[in-house]
Design a protein around this motif. Structure first.
Motif, mmCIF file in Angstrom:
data_model
loop_
_atom_site.group_PDB
_atom_site.id
_atom_site.type_symbol
_atom_site.label_atom_id
_atom_site.label_comp_id
_atom_site.label_asym_id
_atom_site.label_seq_id
_atom_site.Cartn_x
_atom_site.Cartn_y
_atom_site.Cartn_z
ATOM 1 N N LEU A 139 53.782 54.764 51.709
ATOM 2 C CA LEU A 139 53.407 53.563 52.151
ATOM 3 C C LEU A 139 52.067 53.353 51.268
ATOM 4 C CD1 LEU A 139 53.149 50.836 53.495
ATOM 5 C CD2 LEU A 139 51.877 52.008 55.334
ATOM 6 N N GLY A 140 51.125 54.398 51.042
ATOM 7 C CA GLY A 140 50.166 54.376 50.314
ATOM 8 C C GLY A 140 50.468 54.145 48.929
ATOM 9 N N HIS A 141 51.482 54.728 48.176
ATOM 10 C CA HIS A 141 52.018 54.389 46.998
ATOM 11 C C HIS A 141 52.287 52.962 46.725
ATOM 12 C CE1 HIS A 141 51.486 58.671 45.636
ATOM 13 N NE2 HIS A 141 51.886 58.995 46.352
ATOM 14 N N GLN A 142 53.213 52.409 47.731
ATOM 15 C CA GLN A 142 53.592 51.276 47.654
ATOM 16 C C GLN A 142 52.497 50.102 47.685
ATOM 17 O OE1 GLN A 142 56.357 51.945 50.767
ATOM 18 N NE2 GLN A 142 58.153 51.303 49.578
ATOM 19 N N MET A 143 51.655 50.553 48.473
ATOM 20 C CA MET A 143 50.353 49.500 48.538
ATOM 21 C C MET A 143 49.559 49.348 47.235
ATOM 22 S SD MET A 143 49.344 50.110 52.606
ATOM 23 C CE MET A 143 47.804 49.055 52.781
ATOM 24 N N THR A 144 49.440 50.629 46.680
ATOM 25 C CA THR A 144 48.836 50.835 45.555
ATOM 26 C C THR A 144 49.769 50.189 44.293
ATOM 27 O OG1 THR A 144 47.838 52.957 45.939
ATOM 28 C CG2 THR A 144 48.200 52.569 43.441
ATOM 29 N N ASP A 145 51.030 50.179 44.504
ATOM 30 C CA ASP A 145 51.686 49.482 43.498
ATOM 31 C C ASP A 145 51.484 47.881 43.358
ATOM 32 O OD1 ASP A 145 52.803 51.784 42.388
ATOM 33 O OD2 ASP A 145 54.742 51.399 43.789
ATOM 34 N N LEU A 146 51.464 47.486 44.817
ATOM 35 C CA LEU A 146 51.121 46.118 45.072
ATOM 36 C C LEU A 146 49.892 45.788 44.426
ATOM 37 C CD1 LEU A 146 51.926 43.133 46.369
ATOM 38 C CD2 LEU A 146 51.160 44.045 48.504
ATOM 39 N N GLY A 147 48.785 46.493 44.890
ATOM 40 C CA GLY A 147 47.694 46.064 44.254
ATOM 41 C C GLY A 147 47.265 46.089 42.783
ATOM 42 N N ILE A 148 47.990 47.150 42.336
ATOM 43 C CA ILE A 148 47.949 47.155 40.560
ATOM 44 C C ILE A 148 48.662 45.916 40.075
ATOM 45 C CG2 ILE A 148 48.642 48.159 38.467
ATOM 46 C CD1 ILE A 148 46.409 49.517 39.852
ATOM 47 N N THR A 149 49.900 45.402 40.798
ATOM 48 C CA THR A 149 50.540 44.054 40.564
ATOM 49 C C THR A 149 49.492 42.929 40.750
ATOM 50 O OG1 THR A 149 52.477 44.848 41.072
ATOM 51 C CG2 THR A 149 52.547 42.514 40.874
ATOM 52 N N VAL A 150 48.616 42.903 41.470
ATOM 53 C CA VAL A 150 47.602 41.954 41.513
ATOM 54 C C VAL A 150 46.553 41.866 40.618
ATOM 55 C CG1 VAL A 150 45.679 40.966 43.216
ATOM 56 C CG2 VAL A 150 47.957 41.721 44.209
ATOM 57 N N LEU A 151 46.267 42.987 40.445
ATOM 58 C CA LEU A 151 45.176 43.301 39.459
ATOM 59 C C LEU A 151 45.554 42.703 37.919
ATOM 60 C CD1 LEU A 151 42.539 44.350 38.402
ATOM 61 C CD2 LEU A 151 43.616 46.590 38.049
ATOM 62 N N HIS A 152 46.987 43.143 37.385
ATOM 63 C CA HIS A 152 47.603 42.700 36.313
ATOM 64 C C HIS A 152 47.613 41.191 36.202
ATOM 65 C CE1 HIS A 152 49.701 47.030 35.399
ATOM 66 N NE2 HIS A 152 48.416 46.698 35.369
ATOM 67 N N SER A 153 48.089 40.674 37.480
ATOM 68 C CA SER A 153 48.414 39.139 37.397
ATOM 69 C C SER A 153 47.107 38.362 37.239
ATOM 70 C CB SER A 153 49.016 38.773 38.697
ATOM 71 O OG SER A 153 50.324 39.314 38.705
ATOM 72 N N LEU A 154 46.107 38.936 37.857
ATOM 73 C CA LEU A 154 44.873 38.607 37.879
ATOM 74 C C LEU A 154 44.306 38.333 36.482
ATOM 75 C CD1 LEU A 154 42.109 38.865 40.552
ATOM 76 C CD2 LEU A 154 41.360 38.836 37.979
ATOM 77 N N LEU A 155 44.147 39.611 35.786
ATOM 78 C CA LEU A 155 43.499 39.793 34.452
ATOM 79 C C LEU A 155 44.356 38.909 33.540
ATOM 80 C CD1 LEU A 155 43.068 43.577 34.293
ATOM 81 C CD2 LEU A 155 41.360 41.944 34.742
ATOM 82 N N ALA A 156 45.575 38.756 33.765
ATOM 83 C CA ALA A 156 46.401 37.828 32.781
ATOM 84 C C ALA A 156 46.054 36.444 33.165
ATOM 85 C CB ALA A 156 47.822 38.024 33.118
#
Length: 317
Positions: A139-156
């Motif tokens: 679950l920690g890895h999946q929540m990290t993946d979600l957070g990185i997706t948020v970060l990428h989307s935000l920077l873009a």
């Protein structure tokens, strides 16, 4: 605690914090803020409303739908039981118990009993997630993946050059950086605040909470930030606020905290857990100025500056 340097380039104006209310006071005094809603589709963040992303950046919080493949059951059990002693005799909850005394390698990890707050915490970095039950680590890895997706989307969304992403995020955009799971148990028998009003120090926080009680200062007004079934609450951290504060659409890392938990005997206690996503400690804090990222401060110094003010008993931040 070490006081922040008065000449720190990232030190913001002091905020006089309101008194932390009880859960009952909060529920009757502070209305819920209308949070923007988003989901992940094709590895990017999609908001329900056309202006949802910009509104989320200004509020500092939004709701994101929990992906179908992500099961929060193990995390919920761990948050509810990590502070308890193991029972033995094959008790099915024992894998989620006994973490008050777990020796976690590295700095600022393991169990913390907060003097001024109801919450007690268990912090563990990704390198040590092997100490957790397998389903909790997954679950920690999946929540990290979600957070990185948020970060990428935000920077873009902010049109920041992709060539800069790894440098300005301290490697976080490339799945390096600092990934921390934090589990919180709030003890209603302690007649103190739930947690101090504070800002998160990193980039993106993905929060699993099922109880009201989270409060945030948004545009100078205190609002309730309530959970929604089937969603995580996402909020932005200070590193992101500093990076973007001179851009046309700056990101807000709004001050937030938890009301004092009140529970009848035998009633389930308030729990929550988060994935904190932050820069590597050996990186640098940047701010965009005239389209160029300007280095401001070592991240290790910045993190200490921010974290020291989160757990003290001061009425200022």
């Amino acid at each position: 605690m070490t006081a922040p340097r008065p000449d720190s380039a990232t030190l913001r104006a002091p905020v006089v914090l309101p008194a932390m209310p009880t859960e009952h006071e909060a529920s009757t005094t502070y209305p819920p803020v209308e949070l923007e809603r988003a989901r992940v589709a094709s590895e990017r963040l999609v908001f329900d409303r056309p202006d949802g992303f910009d509104r989320a950046l200004a509020q500092g919080f939004f709701l994101v739908a929990i992906p179908e493949e992500l099961d929060t059951t193990a995390g919920d059990l761990f948050a509810a039981h990590f502070h308890e002693r193991r029972q033995g005799d094959g008790d099915p909850l024992d894998p989620f118990r006994g973490y008050r005394d777990t020796d976690v390698p590295g700095t600022y990890q393991g169990h913390f009993d907060r003097e001024h707050d109801q919450w007690e915490n268990f912090y563990i970095e990704q390198a040590n997630w092997g100490l957790l039950p397998d389903a909790v680590a997954q679950l920690g890895h999946q929540m990290t993946d979600l957070g990185i997706t948020v970060l990428h989307s935000l920077l873009a969304h902010l049109d920041l050059p992709e060539r800069d992403w790894a440098e300005v995020t301290g490697g976080l955009s490339d799945y390096r950086g600092h990934h921390l799971l934090a589990f919180n148990h709030f003890r209603p028998e302690k007649a103190v605040r739930g947690s101090k009003f504070h800002r998160d120090s990193g980039w993106v926080t993905v929060l699993r909470s099922t109880d009201p009680g989270l409060l945030a200062l948004i545009d100078g007004t205190l609002w309730a930030v309530n959970p929604e079934p089937g969603h995580f609450i996402v909020n932005f951290g200070s590193s992101l606020e500093v990076l973007t504060e001179r851009l046309p659409h700056p990101v807000r890392a709004n001050v937030h905290g938890v009301a004092s938990t009140e529970r009848a005997p035998g009633q389930a206690h308030r729990t929550s857990y988060v994935t904190f996503l932050d820069s590597s400690l050996d990186s640098t804090v940047y701010r965009y100025e005239n389209g160029v990222p300007r280095p401001l401060q070592p991240h290790s110094e910045f993190a200490m500056q921010e974290v020291n003010r989160t757990y003290d008993d001061d009425s200022h931040l």
